[in-house]
Design a protein around this motif. Structure first.
Motif, PDB file in Angstrom:
ATOM      1  N   SER A  29       0.845  -1.192   0.000  1.00 57.30           N
ATOM      2  CA  SER A  29       0.000   0.000   0.000  1.00 57.30           C
ATOM      3  C   SER A  29       0.874   1.233   0.000  1.00 57.30           C
ATOM      4  O   SER A  29       1.968   1.237   0.574  1.00 57.30           O
ATOM      5  CB  SER A  29      -0.876   0.029   1.254  1.00 57.30           C
ATOM      6  N   ASP A  31       0.697   4.976   1.326  1.00 62.58           N
ATOM      7  CA  ASP A  31      -0.089   5.839   2.217  1.00 62.58           C
ATOM      8  C   ASP A  31       0.534   7.223   2.396  1.00 62.58           C
ATOM      9  O   ASP A  31       0.233   7.933   3.342  1.00 62.58           O
ATOM     10  CB  ASP A  31      -0.314   5.163   3.569  1.00 62.58           C
ATOM     11  N   ALA A  63      -3.755   2.220  -2.992  1.00 69.88           N
ATOM     12  CA  ALA A  63      -3.608   3.563  -2.422  1.00 69.88           C
ATOM     13  C   ALA A  63      -4.998   4.113  -2.139  1.00 69.88           C
ATOM     14  O   ALA A  63      -5.932   3.891  -2.914  1.00 69.88           O
ATOM     15  CB  ALA A  63      -2.851   4.480  -3.372  1.00 69.88           C
ATOM     16  N   GLN A  66      -4.620   9.362  -1.602  1.00 69.00           N
ATOM     17  CA  GLN A  66      -3.345  10.029  -1.848  1.00 69.00           C
ATOM     18  C   GLN A  66      -3.448  10.908  -3.096  1.00 69.00           C
ATOM     19  O   GLN A  66      -4.389  10.806  -3.871  1.00 69.00           O
ATOM     20  CB  GLN A  66      -2.211   9.015  -2.041  1.00 69.00           C
TER      21      GLN A  66
END
Length: 168
Positions: A29, A31, A63, A66
């Motif tokens: 992921s 972040d 994601a 973001q």
């Protein structure tokens, strides 16, 4: 760092992660805003997480909320979603190969819930359920992408407007 996941735990905005050729049996992921993930090339830099592509929570790259991300020069294979952007804006996906993602659902590249003003360029979606799927996502630009042999749709835009598709 031994894994991409470990790098992501330490990354700061504006930094670049260079992923060297090889096969990475992981999912990760993002972040942090303003991150660049650059692979060696989309043939030999492979994200292949362990698990079954029918598992709805198996992503290659994920994601959520973001901005200003760049993902480039990777192959992502055998996930339910190769790249899953949830409300991610002004980001770039470039020269990505996604294949064998999703069995009865899922997609090679999936932008959802207001993932707006992104670009997907020079990417190849092959033998996924959906190739490239925009869901409730607007003002994105898809340029010079190929989507073939997907089970359901090559390019699917659902409740998405003002998107531009050029030479796909």
């Amino acid at each position: 760092f031994a894994t991409i996941t470990r790098v992501m735990q330490s990354i700061k905005s504006g930094e670049t992660v260079y992923v060297y050729p090889g096969t990475y049996a992981e999912t990760f992921s993002i972040d942090t805003n303003g991150v660049f993930v650059i692979g060696g090339d989309s043939s030999n830099t492979i994200i292949d997480p362990p698990g079954d592509s029918t598992n709805a929570s198996l992503y290659g790259i994920y994601a959520d909320t973001q901005v200003n991300l760049t993902i480039k020069n990777l192959r992502i294979t055998e996930c339910n979603y190769g790249i899953y952007f949830n409300n991610v804006d002004t980001s770039a996906i470039e020269s990505i190969k996604v294949d064998y993602c999703g069995n009865a659902s899922g997609a090679g590249i999936y932008l959802t819930n207001g993932s707006d003003s992104n670009t997907i360029k020079n990417s190849y979606a092959y033998k996924n359920y959906y190739g490239i799927y925009l869901n409730y996502s607007n003002t994105n630009t898809l340029t010079n992408n190929t989507s073939s042999n997907n089970s359901w749709h090559g390019f699917y835009l659902n409740f998405s407007s003002n998107n531009t598709l050029i030479t796909n």
